[in-house]
Design a protein around this motif. Structure first.
Motif, PDB file in Angstrom:
ATOM      1  N   ALA A   1       0.868  -1.180   0.000  1.00 42.67           N
ATOM      2  CA  ALA A   1       0.000   0.000   0.000  1.00 42.67           C
ATOM      3  C   ALA A   1       0.900   1.224   0.000  1.00 42.67           C
ATOM      4  CB  ALA A   1      -0.899  -0.001   1.228  1.00 42.67           C
ATOM      5  N   PHE A   2       0.638   2.148  -0.907  1.00 46.57           N
ATOM      6  CA  PHE A   2       1.396   3.394  -1.016  1.00 46.57           C
ATOM      7  C   PHE A   2       0.428   4.555  -0.839  1.00 46.57           C
ATOM      8  CE2 PHE A   2       3.359   0.302  -3.895  1.00 46.57           C
ATOM      9  CZ  PHE A   2       4.657   0.284  -3.415  1.00 46.57           C
TER      10      PHE A   2
ATOM     11  N   VAL B   1       2.413  -4.633   3.389  1.00 46.06           N
ATOM     12  CA  VAL B   1       3.381  -3.608   3.773  1.00 46.06           C
ATOM     13  C   VAL B   1       2.807  -2.258   3.362  1.00 46.06           C
ATOM     14  CG1 VAL B   1       5.730  -2.724   3.482  1.00 46.06           C
ATOM     15  CG2 VAL B   1       5.329  -5.190   3.509  1.00 46.06           C
ATOM     16  N   VAL B   2       2.702  -1.352   4.336  1.00 43.98           N
ATOM     17  CA  VAL B   2       2.119  -0.022   4.115  1.00 43.98           C
ATOM     18  C   VAL B   2       3.237   1.014   4.131  1.00 43.98           C
ATOM     19  CG1 VAL B   2       0.500   1.714   4.997  1.00 43.98           C
ATOM     20  CG2 VAL B   2      -0.014  -0.741   5.265  1.00 43.98           C
ATOM     21  N   HIS B   3       3.292   1.827   3.074  1.00 49.74           N
ATOM     22  CA  HIS B   3       4.265   2.913   2.961  1.00 49.74           C
ATOM     23  C   HIS B   3       3.514   4.235   2.971  1.00 49.74           C
ATOM     24  CE1 HIS B   3       7.485   0.178   1.594  1.00 49.74           C
ATOM     25  NE2 HIS B   3       6.511  -0.457   0.954  1.00 49.74           N
ATOM     26  N   VAL B   4       3.793   5.078   3.959  1.00 48.79           N
ATOM     27  CA  VAL B   4       3.209   6.417   4.032  1.00 48.79           C
ATOM     28  C   VAL B   4       4.365   7.392   3.858  1.00 48.79           C
ATOM     29  CG1 VAL B   4       1.815   8.036   5.370  1.00 48.79           C
ATOM     30  CG2 VAL B   4       1.514   5.556   5.712  1.00 48.79           C
ATOM     31  N   MET B   5       4.359   8.146   2.749  1.00 46.96           N
ATOM     32  CA  MET B   5       5.513   8.977   2.407  1.00 46.96           C
ATOM     33  C   MET B   5       5.101  10.388   2.019  1.00 46.96           C
ATOM     34  SD  MET B   5       7.614   6.403  -0.063  1.00 46.96           S
ATOM     35  CE  MET B   5       6.427   5.171  -0.552  1.00 46.96           C
ATOM     36  N   ASP B   6       6.033  11.319   2.212  1.00 44.12           N
ATOM     37  CA  ASP B   6       5.814  12.627   1.619  1.00 44.12           C
ATOM     38  C   ASP B   6       6.127  12.506   0.122  1.00 44.12           C
ATOM     39  OD1 ASP B   6       8.651  13.057   1.194  1.00 44.12           O
ATOM     40  OD2 ASP B   6       8.819  13.877   3.217  1.00 44.12           O
TER      41      ASP B   6
ATOM     42  N   GLU C   1       8.591   1.354  11.089  1.00 44.65           N
ATOM     43  CA  GLU C   1       9.838   2.084  10.877  1.00 44.65           C
ATOM     44  C   GLU C   1       9.544   3.509  10.418  1.00 44.65           C
ATOM     45  OE1 GLU C   1      12.724   0.604  11.525  1.00 44.65           O
ATOM     46  OE2 GLU C   1      11.816  -1.370  11.845  1.00 44.65           O
ATOM     47  N   GLY C   2      10.469   4.416  10.705  1.00 43.70           N
ATOM     48  CA  GLY C   2      10.409   5.770  10.170  1.00 43.70           C
ATOM     49  C   GLY C   2       9.591   6.759  10.955  1.00 43.70           C
ATOM     50  N   GLU C   3       9.100   6.363  12.090  1.00 40.46           N
ATOM     51  CA  GLU C   3       8.230   7.233  12.872  1.00 40.46           C
ATOM     52  C   GLU C   3       8.948   8.498  13.341  1.00 40.46           C
ATOM     53  OE1 GLU C   3       4.764   6.337  16.046  1.00 40.46           O
ATOM     54  OE2 GLU C   3       6.683   5.350  16.368  1.00 40.46           O
ATOM     55  N   ALA C   4      10.207   8.381  13.713  1.00 43.10           N
ATOM     56  CA  ALA C   4      10.946   9.532  14.247  1.00 43.10           C
ATOM     57  C   ALA C   4      11.075  10.644  13.202  1.00 43.10           C
ATOM     58  CB  ALA C   4      12.320   9.106  14.741  1.00 43.10           C
ATOM     59  N   ASN C   5      11.470  10.272  11.995  1.00 42.83           N
ATOM     60  CA  ASN C   5      11.645  11.263  10.938  1.00 42.83           C
ATOM     61  C   ASN C   5      10.299  11.660  10.333  1.00 42.83           C
ATOM     62  OD1 ASN C   5      12.367  12.775   8.711  1.00 42.83           O
ATOM     63  ND2 ASN C   5      13.998  11.416   8.077  1.00 42.83           N
ATOM     64  N   GLY C   6       9.479  10.672  10.034  1.00 40.91           N
ATOM     65  CA  GLY C   6       8.133  10.934   9.542  1.00 40.91           C
ATOM     66  C   GLY C   6       7.986  11.132   8.059  1.00 40.91           C
ATOM     67  N   ASN C   7       9.085  11.296   7.322  1.00 38.56           N
ATOM     68  CA  ASN C   7       8.919  11.491   5.880  1.00 38.56           C
ATOM     69  C   ASN C   7       8.571  10.184   5.171  1.00 38.56           C
ATOM     70  OD1 ASN C   7      11.568  10.554   6.292  1.00 38.56           O
ATOM     71  ND2 ASN C   7      12.270  11.468   4.389  1.00 38.56           N
ATOM     72  N   TRP C   8       8.838   9.037   5.830  1.00 38.82           N
ATOM     73  CA  TRP C   8       8.462   7.734   5.293  1.00 38.82           C
ATOM     74  C   TRP C   8       8.215   6.813   6.477  1.00 38.82           C
ATOM     75  CZ3 TRP C   8      12.129   4.618   1.561  1.00 38.82           C
ATOM     76  CH2 TRP C   8      11.529   3.417   1.199  1.00 38.82           C
ATOM     77  N   VAL C   9       6.952   6.503   6.710  1.00 37.86           N
ATOM     78  CA  VAL C   9       6.591   5.580   7.781  1.00 37.86           C
ATOM     79  C   VAL C   9       6.172   4.276   7.124  1.00 37.86           C
ATOM     80  CG1 VAL C   9       5.099   5.158   9.771  1.00 37.86           C
ATOM     81  CG2 VAL C   9       5.806   7.501   9.221  1.00 37.86           C
ATOM     82  N   LEU C  10       6.753   3.176   7.605  1.00 34.75           N
ATOM     83  CA  LEU C  10       6.475   1.858   7.056  1.00 34.75           C
ATOM     84  C   LEU C  10       5.858   0.989   8.131  1.00 34.75           C
ATOM     85  CD1 LEU C  10       8.608  -0.263   4.754  1.00 34.75           C
ATOM     86  CD2 LEU C  10       7.946  -1.251   6.931  1.00 34.75           C
ATOM     87  N   LEU C  11       4.744   0.362   7.798  1.00 37.38           N
ATOM     88  CA  LEU C  11       4.090  -0.607   8.679  1.00 37.38           C
ATOM     89  C   LEU C  11       4.155  -1.960   7.988  1.00 37.38           C
ATOM     90  CD1 LEU C  11       0.848   1.407   9.562  1.00 37.38           C
ATOM     91  CD2 LEU C  11       2.888   1.142  10.985  1.00 37.38           C
ATOM     92  N   ASP C  12       4.778  -2.934   8.634  1.00 35.13           N
ATOM     93  CA  ASP C  12       4.930  -4.261   8.051  1.00 35.13           C
ATOM     94  C   ASP C  12       4.020  -5.239   8.786  1.00 35.13           C
ATOM     95  OD1 ASP C  12       5.708  -6.756   7.130  1.00 35.13           O
ATOM     96  OD2 ASP C  12       7.850  -6.429   7.447  1.00 35.13           O
ATOM     97  N   TYR C  13       3.020  -5.743   8.073  1.00 28.60           N
ATOM     98  CA  TYR C  13       2.094  -6.722   8.626  1.00 28.60           C
ATOM     99  C   TYR C  13       2.350  -8.116   8.054  1.00 28.60           C
ATOM    100  CZ  TYR C  13      -0.641  -3.016  10.751  1.00 28.60           C
ATOM    101  OH  TYR C  13      -1.048  -1.962  11.535  1.00 28.60           O
ATOM    102  N   GLY C  14       3.515  -8.341   7.509  1.00 26.57           N
ATOM    103  CA  GLY C  14       3.835  -9.633   6.909  1.00 26.57           C
ATOM    104  C   GLY C  14       3.344  -9.696   5.486  1.00 26.57           C
ATOM    105  N   ASN C  15       2.094 -10.058   5.286  1.00 34.25           N
ATOM    106  CA  ASN C  15       1.570 -10.147   3.921  1.00 34.25           C
ATOM    107  C   ASN C  15       1.013  -8.815   3.402  1.00 34.25           C
ATOM    108  OD1 ASN C  15      -0.750 -10.079   5.453  1.00 34.25           O
ATOM    109  ND2 ASN C  15      -1.593 -11.980   4.649  1.00 34.25           N
TER     110      ASN C  15
END
Length: 124
Positions: free
Chosen positions: A38-39, A86-91, A70-84
């Protein structure tokens, strides 16, 4: 193809925090580590964190927790890995720079559910 309820939950949660350019890509035939990517984009680091948190909270209601975040501290790219999943939230700058969607372009793009509109916004 009907989007499964889990992915619909991800999209609804992201939309609730005004995520934009949401894309879901089925990579099950070309990746060994996940089935769906997911992007989505947010307009700021703070919004990216809020989008990721909304997704995580929504999936917790179904007793799903990410394997890693991953990436919560910086926030420009937060990744959530649920195994099957993967969510990418990016600027937008980070999204353009890494072009992950280009990397996974041979995957199958999934159709997003229509956006729900509150009754008060519906015009006759």
């Amino acid at each position: 193809m009907t989007l499964d309820s889990r992915l619909a939950t991800v999209v609804d949660a992201a939309r609730s925090k005004k995520a934009f350019r949401i894309r879901l890509v089925d990579v099950s035939q070309i990746a060994s580590f996940t089935d769906t990517m997911a992007f989505m984009s947010g307009g700021s680091d703070r919004q990216n964190r809020a989008i990721a948190e909304a997704i995580e909270d929504a999936l917790k209601l179904a007793d799903e927790r990410p394997i890693s975040r991953e990436g919560e501290a910086n926030g420009n790219w937060v990744l959530l890995d649920y195994g099957n999943l993967v969510v990418h939230v990016m600027d937008e700058e980070t999204r353009r720079h890494y072009n992950l969607e280009g990397l996974w372009s041979t995957g199958l793009e999934l159709e997003l559910p229509a956006e729900a509109h509150p009754e008060s916004e519906v015009r006759s």
